[in-house]
Design an enzyme around this catalytic site. Structure first.
Site, mmCIF file in Angstrom:
data_model
loop_
_atom_site.group_PDB
_atom_site.id
_atom_site.type_symbol
_atom_site.label_atom_id
_atom_site.label_comp_id
_atom_site.label_asym_id
_atom_site.label_seq_id
_atom_site.Cartn_x
_atom_site.Cartn_y
_atom_site.Cartn_z
ATOM 1 N N ALA A 82 0.906 -1.122 0.246
ATOM 2 C CA ALA A 82 -0.023 0.073 -0.149
ATOM 3 C C ALA A 82 0.716 1.173 -0.054
ATOM 4 O O ALA A 82 1.801 1.366 0.768
ATOM 5 C CB ALA A 82 -0.995 0.059 1.084
ATOM 6 N N LEU A 146 2.781 -1.656 4.031
ATOM 7 C CA LEU A 146 3.090 -0.446 3.469
ATOM 8 C C LEU A 146 4.081 -0.511 2.645
ATOM 9 O O LEU A 146 5.255 -1.039 3.119
ATOM 10 C CB LEU A 146 3.241 0.560 4.692
ATOM 11 C CG LEU A 146 1.998 1.017 5.422
ATOM 12 C CD1 LEU A 146 2.401 1.873 6.628
ATOM 13 C CD2 LEU A 146 1.118 1.713 4.482
ATOM 14 N N CYS A 147 4.102 0.094 1.503
ATOM 15 C CA CYS A 147 5.386 -0.073 0.583
ATOM 16 C C CYS A 147 6.539 0.745 0.915
ATOM 17 O O CYS A 147 7.704 0.045 0.943
ATOM 18 C CB CYS A 147 4.987 0.778 -0.806
ATOM 19 S SG CYS A 147 6.336 1.114 -2.001
ATOM 20 N N PHE A 148 6.428 1.952 1.586
ATOM 21 C CA PHE A 148 7.475 2.664 2.113
ATOM 22 C C PHE A 148 8.478 2.089 3.547
ATOM 23 O O PHE A 148 9.127 2.587 3.945
ATOM 24 C CB PHE A 148 7.294 3.955 2.209
ATOM 25 C CG PHE A 148 7.497 4.678 1.006
ATOM 26 C CD1 PHE A 148 8.487 5.668 0.540
ATOM 27 C CD2 PHE A 148 6.166 4.647 -0.074
ATOM 28 C CE1 PHE A 148 8.635 6.170 -0.776
ATOM 29 C CE2 PHE A 148 6.237 5.205 -1.455
ATOM 30 C CZ PHE A 148 7.690 6.037 -1.754
#
Length: 279
Positions: A82, A146-148
């Site tokens: 995400a 989460l992607c980051f």
């Protein structure tokens, strides 16, 4: 790739479903030789949470808070986790397979990341290539949604923190790589939207504002990345627009795929005839 003629689209602002529909429409036309290699930058209106192609939404997204805060939700055609799209520069590179990029996803990332890295240098940032000692698990207990928070191979960092997140797809004879360069990060908002997160979320990520110590407008960030691709990869950027075919195809994909609950929640592809408008 030196001397490659690349169509540069004007910056766009679109809905979450429209943004993803445009990326897929370009992948289809470029991959099938009906359009030139393309570079584009865009914004999101409204801001949106995008999730990866195969990411499960069960228990991960707080839908009621997204709706209350006017945040959209869309599933990307690419993998990954995400991402909250708001104050950022979103880029997309679309190339035909015939351009000769390596078959290895990591190797292709490494080449295209040169353009991103040069753009960061133009902004006054010393970029670092992330090279994790092992690939992060994509799922399972304790894995972030989460992607980051998940460093990936050859993505870009600054001051030890992830700054650019990207994802890649090869389909329809083409390659799509798109990603996010945050102008600023609202960690409290991310914590509200994604289950299992907290106020200290995204401590391994950063933004242009945090690195440079000043607000950076979209136009400045996009211009730097544009010049970075031209310099580092030797591309000849030529201004252009969506073709009539691409705009029509994007509208069909928006309605038949990216705006539908079946795709957003379950990743169910529409029938090819419906998605592409054939028949």
């Amino acid at each position: 790739m030196e001397g490659l003629r690349v169509r540069l689209l004007p910056p766009m602002t679109g809905s979450p479903a429209w943004n993803m529909a445009v990326d897929e429409a370009l992948l289809r036309t470029v991959g099938q030789g009906r359009a030139r290699p393309t570079l584009r930058f865009h914004r999101w209106q409204p801001p949106a949470l995008s999730v990866g192609r195969f990411q499960s939404l069960g228990g991960q997204v707080r839908l009621e808070i997204l709706q209350a805060e006017g945040i959209g939700l869309v599933r990307r055609p690419t993998g990954g986790r995400a991402v909250l799209h708001g104050d950022e520069v979103t880029y997309a590179v679309i190339l035909p397979e015939a351009v000769g990029l390596p078959r290895s996803v990591t190797a292709a990332y490494r080449i295209l990341s040169r353009g991103l890295a040069e753009g960061l240098r133009l902004l006054g940032i010393t970029p670092e290539f992330l090279q994790p000692t092992a690939k992060p698990a994509s799922s399972g207990a304790g894995a972030s949604s989460l992607c980051f928070e998940a460093p990936s191979w050859y993505e870009l960092a600054a001051q030890g923190k992830k700054l650019v997140g990207s994802a890649q797809l090869r389909r329809f004879g083409g390659l799509l790589q798109h990603g996010s360069l945050p102008l600023r990060i609202d960690r409290a908002q991310v914590a509200r939207l994604v289950a299992g997160t907290h106020q200290g979320v995204l401590q391994a990520a950063t933004s242009l504002e945090e690195v440079l110590g000043r607000p950076v407008p979209f136009e400045e960030g996009a211009a730097a990345l544009q010049e970075g691709f031209a310099r580092a990869l030797g591309w000849r950027l030529e201004p252009g627009n969506l073709t009539g075919e691409e705009a029509q195809l994007a509208r069909r994909l928006e309605v038949a795929k990216y705006a539908t609950p079946a795709w957003t929640w379950d990743g169910m592809e529409p029938a090819e005839e419906e998605a592409a408008g054939h028949g």
